[in-house]
Design a protein around this motif. Structure first.
Motif, PDB file in Angstrom:
ATOM      1  N   ALA A 120       3.121   7.893   5.454  1.00 44.46           N
ATOM      2  CA  ALA A 120       3.428   6.980   6.555  1.00 44.46           C
ATOM      3  C   ALA A 120       4.844   6.422   6.473  1.00 44.46           C
ATOM      4  O   ALA A 120       5.071   5.237   6.636  1.00 44.46           O
ATOM      5  CB  ALA A 120       2.404   5.833   6.599  1.00 44.46           C
ATOM      6  N   LEU A 121       5.801   7.308   6.222  1.00 46.50           N
ATOM      7  CA  LEU A 121       7.204   6.860   6.179  1.00 46.50           C
ATOM      8  C   LEU A 121       7.721   6.661   7.601  1.00 46.50           C
ATOM      9  O   LEU A 121       7.185   7.206   8.552  1.00 46.50           O
ATOM     10  CB  LEU A 121       8.064   7.896   5.454  1.00 46.50           C
ATOM     11  CG  LEU A 121       7.720   8.100   3.983  1.00 46.50           C
ATOM     12  CD1 LEU A 121       8.600   9.193   3.397  1.00 46.50           C
ATOM     13  CD2 LEU A 121       7.895   6.813   3.205  1.00 46.50           C
ATOM     14  N   PHE A 122       8.783   5.860   7.720  1.00 44.48           N
ATOM     15  CA  PHE A 122       9.397   5.642   9.034  1.00 44.48           C
ATOM     16  C   PHE A 122      10.398   6.767   9.281  1.00 44.48           C
ATOM     17  O   PHE A 122      11.467   6.810   8.677  1.00 44.48           O
ATOM     18  CB  PHE A 122      10.090   4.288   9.080  1.00 44.48           C
ATOM     19  CG  PHE A 122       9.177   3.147   8.730  1.00 44.48           C
ATOM     20  CD1 PHE A 122       8.014   2.926   9.459  1.00 44.48           C
ATOM     21  CD2 PHE A 122       9.457   2.311   7.669  1.00 44.48           C
ATOM     22  CE1 PHE A 122       7.158   1.884   9.134  1.00 44.48           C
ATOM     23  CE2 PHE A 122       8.614   1.267   7.338  1.00 44.48           C
ATOM     24  CZ  PHE A 122       7.460   1.054   8.078  1.00 44.48           C
ATOM     25  N   THR A 123      10.031   7.679  10.189  1.00 47.15           N
ATOM     26  CA  THR A 123      10.876   8.862  10.381  1.00 47.15           C
ATOM     27  C   THR A 123      12.196   8.532  11.062  1.00 47.15           C
ATOM     28  O   THR A 123      13.108   9.333  11.062  1.00 47.15           O
ATOM     29  CB  THR A 123      10.137   9.920  11.218  1.00 47.15           C
ATOM     30  OG1 THR A 123       9.599   9.268  12.373  1.00 47.15           O
ATOM     31  CG2 THR A 123       9.009  10.552  10.433  1.00 47.15           C
ATOM     32  N   HIS A 124      12.296   7.336  11.689  1.00 48.37           N
ATOM     33  CA  HIS A 124      13.549   6.991  12.352  1.00 48.37           C
ATOM     34  C   HIS A 124      14.528   6.316  11.398  1.00 48.37           C
ATOM     35  O   HIS A 124      15.628   5.955  11.797  1.00 48.37           O
ATOM     36  CB  HIS A 124      13.284   6.104  13.562  1.00 48.37           C
ATOM     37  CG  HIS A 124      12.608   4.798  13.220  1.00 48.37           C
ATOM     38  ND1 HIS A 124      11.302   4.743  12.774  1.00 48.37           N
ATOM     39  CD2 HIS A 124      13.048   3.528  13.255  1.00 48.37           C
ATOM     40  CE1 HIS A 124      10.971   3.474  12.555  1.00 48.37           C
ATOM     41  NE2 HIS A 124      12.010   2.717  12.836  1.00 48.37           N
ATOM     42  N   ARG A 132       9.051   2.221  -1.628  1.00 48.04           N
ATOM     43  CA  ARG A 132       9.010   1.301  -0.484  1.00 48.04           C
ATOM     44  C   ARG A 132       7.990   0.192  -0.715  1.00 48.04           C
ATOM     45  O   ARG A 132       8.193  -0.953  -0.305  1.00 48.04           O
ATOM     46  CB  ARG A 132       8.653   2.085   0.788  1.00 48.04           C
ATOM     47  CG  ARG A 132       8.667   1.255   2.041  1.00 48.04           C
ATOM     48  CD  ARG A 132       8.318   2.068   3.250  1.00 48.04           C
ATOM     49  NE  ARG A 132       6.917   2.518   3.213  1.00 48.04           N
ATOM     50  CZ  ARG A 132       6.320   3.153   4.228  1.00 48.04           C
ATOM     51  NH1 ARG A 132       7.005   3.437   5.324  1.00 48.04           N
ATOM     52  NH2 ARG A 132       5.068   3.514   4.141  1.00 48.04           N
ATOM     53  N   ALA A 133       6.897   0.526  -1.397  1.00 46.45           N
ATOM     54  CA  ALA A 133       5.877  -0.481  -1.670  1.00 46.45           C
ATOM     55  C   ALA A 133       6.270  -1.340  -2.874  1.00 46.45           C
ATOM     56  O   ALA A 133       6.190  -2.563  -2.834  1.00 46.45           O
ATOM     57  CB  ALA A 133       4.530   0.187  -1.918  1.00 46.45           C
ATOM     58  N   LYS A 183      -0.946   9.709   3.737  1.00 44.32           N
ATOM     59  CA  LYS A 183       0.045  10.684   4.195  1.00 44.32           C
ATOM     60  C   LYS A 183       1.429  10.051   4.238  1.00 44.32           C
ATOM     61  O   LYS A 183       2.212  10.295   5.138  1.00 44.32           O
ATOM     62  CB  LYS A 183      -0.367  11.248   5.558  1.00 44.32           C
ATOM     63  CG  LYS A 183      -1.435  12.329   5.402  1.00 44.32           C
ATOM     64  CD  LYS A 183      -1.983  12.790   6.744  1.00 44.32           C
ATOM     65  CE  LYS A 183      -3.228  12.034   7.110  1.00 44.32           C
ATOM     66  NZ  LYS A 183      -3.415  11.871   8.539  1.00 44.32           N
ATOM     67  N   PHE A 239       0.309   4.837   1.350  1.00 44.91           N
ATOM     68  CA  PHE A 239      -0.679   5.459   2.224  1.00 44.91           C
ATOM     69  C   PHE A 239      -0.858   6.934   1.910  1.00 44.91           C
ATOM     70  O   PHE A 239       0.017   7.589   1.354  1.00 44.91           O
ATOM     71  CB  PHE A 239      -0.269   5.274   3.684  1.00 44.91           C
ATOM     72  CG  PHE A 239      -0.382   3.858   4.153  1.00 44.91           C
ATOM     73  CD1 PHE A 239      -1.529   3.396   4.758  1.00 44.91           C
ATOM     74  CD2 PHE A 239       0.664   2.963   3.960  1.00 44.91           C
ATOM     75  CE1 PHE A 239      -1.641   2.084   5.177  1.00 44.91           C
ATOM     76  CE2 PHE A 239       0.565   1.656   4.373  1.00 44.91           C
ATOM     77  CZ  PHE A 239      -0.587   1.209   4.989  1.00 44.91           C
ATOM     78  N   THR A 293       0.823  -1.203   0.000  1.00 44.57           N
ATOM     79  CA  THR A 293       0.000   0.000   0.000  1.00 44.57           C
ATOM     80  C   THR A 293       0.861   1.258   0.000  1.00 44.57           C
ATOM     81  O   THR A 293       1.884   1.303   0.662  1.00 44.57           O
ATOM     82  CB  THR A 293      -0.907   0.018   1.253  1.00 44.57           C
ATOM     83  OG1 THR A 293      -1.573  -1.229   1.349  1.00 44.57           O
ATOM     84  CG2 THR A 293      -1.918   1.144   1.185  1.00 44.57           C
TER      85      THR A 293
END
Lengths: 272, 350
Positions: B88-92, B149-150, B86, B84, B82
């Motif tokens: 929904a990336l991994f900010t870390h 990423r998807a 907004k 998303f 998916t």
């Protein structure tokens, strides 16, 4: 620029933080002789006595263990409270916060009556046919009291970071194949790390310098560094030694916090 | 084996508060299709996507993926990915680790991860961004990371939930073209959710129009635009004049005080119908040759054309689109060719 708005606090800070700090440094590094006040490291030499080193060690050990227990209990609770489909959130948060509204001394005295030889726990054990157990005046009792008093300070900062984690980030991780455990390990824990760091700081710092809990629940046997400092000022009247102990404690706390933050930064970089 | 990759059979979704998000949805999605779920907010398009992704359980009905029922399969075991709303990336994590996330979970060998992430970043035009923090990227760049990423996991189906909603117009147009190219190049089925009808028309192989949890029409963009099934579709896709009319007989309809020839047949005699006319299909004529006359009430310049509103003598306000400028207050004549008149059955209001 409304700089003058900060003046009241500035005055406060100088009077009650800066001046006392300077006084501690002054007392720690001087001693009274016939020829007046002179610079001296005698007080610090005294600290190197194994007796006092042991107390320092014990203080840090008890604070560390308490902090660890708080983390092990607090993290899962925060995780649970922050989950989206949990509806009674505010009730539970209330229950966590309510003990903090009661006086710290009262809370600790309450444990004293619970744990004493004729207290509820021993009565219960007796009733069940077990012998009495000496709960009070042990390291365990001190740790218990510390964990009880400081647990909310671990839960709340972690919780407040966790509720801000976007639900869709968790969905994204699941979408990319992560099971619940992997979501926790690779997304929740790294993203909640700032909360964990401030939780650890807020538990460890007061725990390492407490003297009330150790005196009430630990008796004389488990004196912590806070008790020794209290003694120097109130009983012995040795302000110089008391100041030196305070000074060393402060430096040690600063060093441990520095490592803590450095770890966080490194952690972030290695993760990022 | 059917040639459908995903089939939704009789799917209904009722939320705990009683809100009916989907009502008996049937949808079959072909392999390599670019399918768009289109509708106003609250129509159930995102819920449909979340049901396919596994984030929402249907109250009724079955989800079939490559011939197998997958209702009970949790999201992390589904072969879909998916993008998303907004991002929904991994900010870390940095760009590389964000894109590599799925591959690391599936224990892909390190060399292969490196190769595939590099390939993906090339595809989305982000080569050299590996070490950048995602928060330092622009909205468009973050969107590309989310797409990479998807896609890096080579899913059978890519779900996209209003992925371009947060971008500015220019960027959105560019990304539309890029997404379409990517889909054709990779041969992956795209299921795309949007409320932007223009976006849907320009990218999709087929469009599903949803309203209040009910499918209104499933068809190709051209058919949806030219042959809208009902007044809702006509109104939602592009702009339309929707007029109450009465079908007098086959190929003759009465509306706005005139009997007008059309090409529709099969209605009952004197059946009440909706008459739908696209604003660009109304021709401006001399007063003597016109079917209707009316007074120009406003003229708005739109770039290529003018939006012109005209009030006819019966009180109906027409919207016209024409490249010739008209002037407020003038009386003009209007005519419509028979094949530009679309007759639709009235949707019965409950």
């Amino acid at each position: 620029m409304r700089r003058w708005l900060s003046y009241p606090y500035l005055v406060w800070m100088i009077m009650f933080i800066t001046v006392p700090l300077l006084l501690i440094v002054f007392y720690a590094f001087t001693k009274q002789t016939d020829g007046g006040i002179v610079f001296s490291l005698d007080h610090f030499r005294q600290i190197l006595d194994p007796l006092y080193l042991k107390v320092f060690l014990r203080s840090f050990k008890i604070a560390f263990i308490s902090m660890l227990i708080c983390l092990l209990i607090g993290y899962p609770v925060a995780l649970f409270l922050s989950s989206k489909d949990f509806s009674q959130k505010s009730t539970y948060l209330m229950l966590i916060v309510i003990p903090m509204w009661m006086n710290f001394l009262l809370r600790t005295y309450a444990w004293l009556t619970l744990l004493e030889n004729n207290g509820i726990f021993n009565k219960l054990l007796e009733f069940l046919g077990f012998g009495k157990v000496q709960f009070l005046y042990s390291e365990g009792a001190v740790i218990l009291g510390t964990v009880y008093n400081f647990l909310p300070f671990m839960i709340l900062p972690i919780y407040s970071v966790m509720v801000k984690i976007d639900e869709s980030v968790i969905s994204a991780a699941q979408d990319l194949g992560a099971n619940s455990f992997q979501v926790l390990l690779k997304v929740m824990i790294p993203l909640s790390l700032p909360g964990v760091i401030s939780g650890i700081t807020m538990v460890f710092m007061p725990a390492v310098s407490t003297f009330v809990i150790s005196r009430l629940l630990g008796g004389g046997q488990f004196a912590l560094i806070g008790n020794i400092i209290e003694q120097q000022f109130l009983l012995t009247g040795n302000w110089g030694f008391g100041s030196a102990l305070s000074f060393v404690l402060m430096v040690l706390v600063i060093i441990s916090m520095f490592f803590m933050n450095a770890n966080e930064r490194n952690g972030k970089e290695s993760m990022l | 084996m059917s040639d459908y990759i995903i089939q939704l059979n009789n799917i209904s979704k009722v939320f705990e508060d009683g809100f009916v998000a989907l009502d008996n949805l049937n949808l079959s999605i072909k392999k390599n299709e670019f399918l768009t779920l289109l509708g106003p907010s609250g129509c159930g398009k995102t819920t449909t996507l979340r049901i396919i992704g596994g984030f929402e359980m249907p109250t009724e009905g079955e989800i079939v993926f490559q011939g197998q029922k997958i209702n009970d399969l949790p999201p992390h075991k589904r072969k879909v990915n998916t993008v998303f709303q907004k991002y929904a990336l991994f900010t870390h994590l940095n760009v590389f680790d964000n894109v590599a996330f799925g591959l690391k979970i599936s224990k892909t060998p390190k060399n292969e991860i490196k190769e595939r992430v590099r390939e993906m970043l090339n595809l989305v035009n982000l080569q050299g961004f590996e070490k950048r923090q995602v928060e330092s990227l622009s909205g468009g760049q973050q969107q590309r990371v989310a797409i990479a990423r998807a896609l890096v996991n080579r899913p059978e189906v890519l779900l996209l939930d209003e992925p371009l909603g947060a971008l500015d117009l220019k960027m959105r147009k560019d990304m539309q073209i890029e997404l379409k190219k990517m889909q054709e190049k990779l041969g992956i089925t795209f299921i795309y959710v949007t409320h932007d009808q223009e976006e849907a028309l320009s990218m999709s192989d087929s469009i599903v129009i949803l309203n209040e949890g009910i499918v209104q029409q499933i068809d190709t963009p051209i058919n949806i635009y030219n042959e809208p099934k009902n007044a809702f579709v006509a109104d939602f896709i592009g702009e339309s004049n929707i007029i109450d009319g009465t079908m007098l007989q086959d190929k003759l309809v009465h509306f706005c005080n005139k009997d007008i020839p059309c090409i529709d047949t099969g209605f009952a005699k004197n059946e009440k119908v909706d008459v739908v006319i696209r604003p660009e299909d109304i021709d401006i004529k001399n007063l003597s040759d016109a079917q209707w006359t009316g007074k120009v009430t406003s003229v708005i310049f739109k770039g290529v054309h003018y939006d012109i509103t005209v009030e006819s003598s019966d009180g109906f306000v027409w919207l016209l689109q024409n490249t010739d400028r008209q002037y407020e207050g003038d009386t003009i004549g209007m005519s419509v060719d028979p094949d530009d008149i679309h007759i639709m059955k009235k949707v019965i209001d409950l």
